[in-house]
Design a protein around this motif. Structure first.
Motif, short mmCIF file in Angstrom:
data_model
loop_
_atom_site.label_atom_id
_atom_site.label_comp_id
_atom_site.label_asym_id
_atom_site.label_seq_id
_atom_site.Cartn_x
_atom_site.Cartn_y
_atom_site.Cartn_z
N ASP A 78 0.83 -1.21 0.00
CA ASP A 78 0.00 0.00 0.00
C ASP A 78 0.86 1.26 0.00
O ASP A 78 0.55 2.24 -0.69
N MET A 79 1.95 1.26 0.77
CA MET A 79 2.83 2.43 0.82
C MET A 79 3.47 2.67 -0.55
O MET A 79 3.55 3.81 -1.02
N ILE A 80 3.92 1.61 -1.20
CA ILE A 80 4.52 1.75 -2.52
C ILE A 80 3.48 2.24 -3.52
O ILE A 80 3.74 3.14 -4.33
N MET A 81 2.28 1.68 -3.46
CA MET A 81 1.21 2.09 -4.38
C MET A 81 0.85 3.56 -4.18
O MET A 81 0.62 4.30 -5.14
N SER A 82 0.79 4.00 -2.94
CA SER A 82 0.49 5.41 -2.65
C SER A 82 1.54 6.32 -3.27
O SER A 82 1.22 7.36 -3.84
N TYR A 83 2.80 5.91 -3.20
CA TYR A 83 3.87 6.68 -3.79
C TYR A 83 3.73 6.74 -5.32
O TYR A 83 3.85 7.80 -5.93
N VAL A 84 3.45 5.60 -5.93
CA VAL A 84 3.29 5.55 -7.39
C VAL A 84 2.11 6.41 -7.83
O VAL A 84 2.20 7.16 -8.80
N LEU A 85 1.00 6.32 -7.11
CA LEU A 85 -0.19 7.09 -7.49
C LEU A 85 0.01 8.59 -7.28
O LEU A 85 -0.57 9.41 -7.99
N ALA A 86 0.85 8.97 -6.31
CA ALA A 86 1.11 10.39 -6.06
C ALA A 86 1.68 11.07 -7.30
O ALA A 86 1.43 12.27 -7.53
N ALA A 87 2.40 10.34 -8.13
CA ALA A 87 2.95 10.91 -9.36
C ALA A 87 1.85 11.25 -10.37
O ALA A 87 2.06 12.04 -11.29
N GLN A 88 0.67 10.66 -10.22
CA GLN A 88 -0.46 10.93 -11.11
C GLN A 88 -1.28 12.14 -10.66
O GLN A 88 -2.18 12.59 -11.37
N ASP A 89 -0.99 12.65 -9.45
CA ASP A 89 -1.72 13.78 -8.88
C ASP A 89 -1.03 15.08 -9.27
O ASP A 89 0.11 15.32 -8.89
#
Length: 191
Positions: A78-89
């Motif tokens: 979940d922490m890694i996914m949150s980091y990856v998704l932050a780049a889409q924001d």
């Protein structure tokens, strides 16, 4: 006809990208094809997590250590996914919801600093970031209502094209928010 889903009052980041008047709503297949890969991966992980949770619930107490190890591994992902998704924001497109649910969301378009608010009936592309779920939703919505408020305009968006698994994710996310809010109110009453 818009299906009725409940909404919760909660601030979650959302990117709103207004589209030109002549923009055609993509088909379900076109939406699937244009879905950014991080959103696709997040949805798959969310689905796997849900299936794993169901399996874990069926286990007895003797497996508690194993369950805790699995939960820790899930939190790392979940922490890694949150980091990856932050780049889409994208900050220039970022707003925060006032309410959200599986059928619509409302956000505040500030009076200054974010350009002109979308107009009634205008299509927008949305990226809804569900940080508590370590997931995000990519979809299209139509502006149903624009209301002037003290700090800007309240924009009500009805989802116009959304994947069914993303709608289910929004149902779960809104239920989780509601559950946390109810627990907080109960604790507040006990004080």
């Amino acid at each position: 006809m818009q299906e009725q889903f409940f909404s919760v009052t909660h601030a979650t980041p959302v990117n709103v990208i207004p589209l030109p008047d002549d923009y055609s709503l993509p088909s379900e297949q076109a939406l699937e094809a244009e879905l950014p890969e991080p959103f696709r991966i997040a949805a798959a992980i969310s689905s796997i997590d849900m299936a794993t949770t169901r399996l874990i619930r069926n286990q007895n107490d003797a497996m508690q250590d194993l369950v805790e190890i699995i939960n820790q591994q899930s939190r790392k992902i979940d922490m890694i996914m949150s980091y990856v998704l932050a780049a889409q924001d994208h900050p220039e497109q970022r707003f925060h919801t006032l309410t959200f649910g599986a059928g619509q969301l409302t956000y505040l378009h500030p009076a200054q600093g974010h350009g002109q608010a979308p107009l009634r009936d205008q299509l927008v592309r949305l990226k809804i970031f569900l940080r508590d779920e370590a997931s995000a939703v990519y979809c299209y919505a139509r502006v149903r209502e624009v209301t002037a408020g003290e700090y800007g305009q309240h924009i009500v968006l009805d989802y116009a094209r959304i994947r069914e698994e993303d709608r289910e994710l929004l149902v779960r996310a809104s239920l989780h928010v509601q559950s946390r809010q109810l627990k907080a109110r109960a604790q507040e009453r006990l004080r």
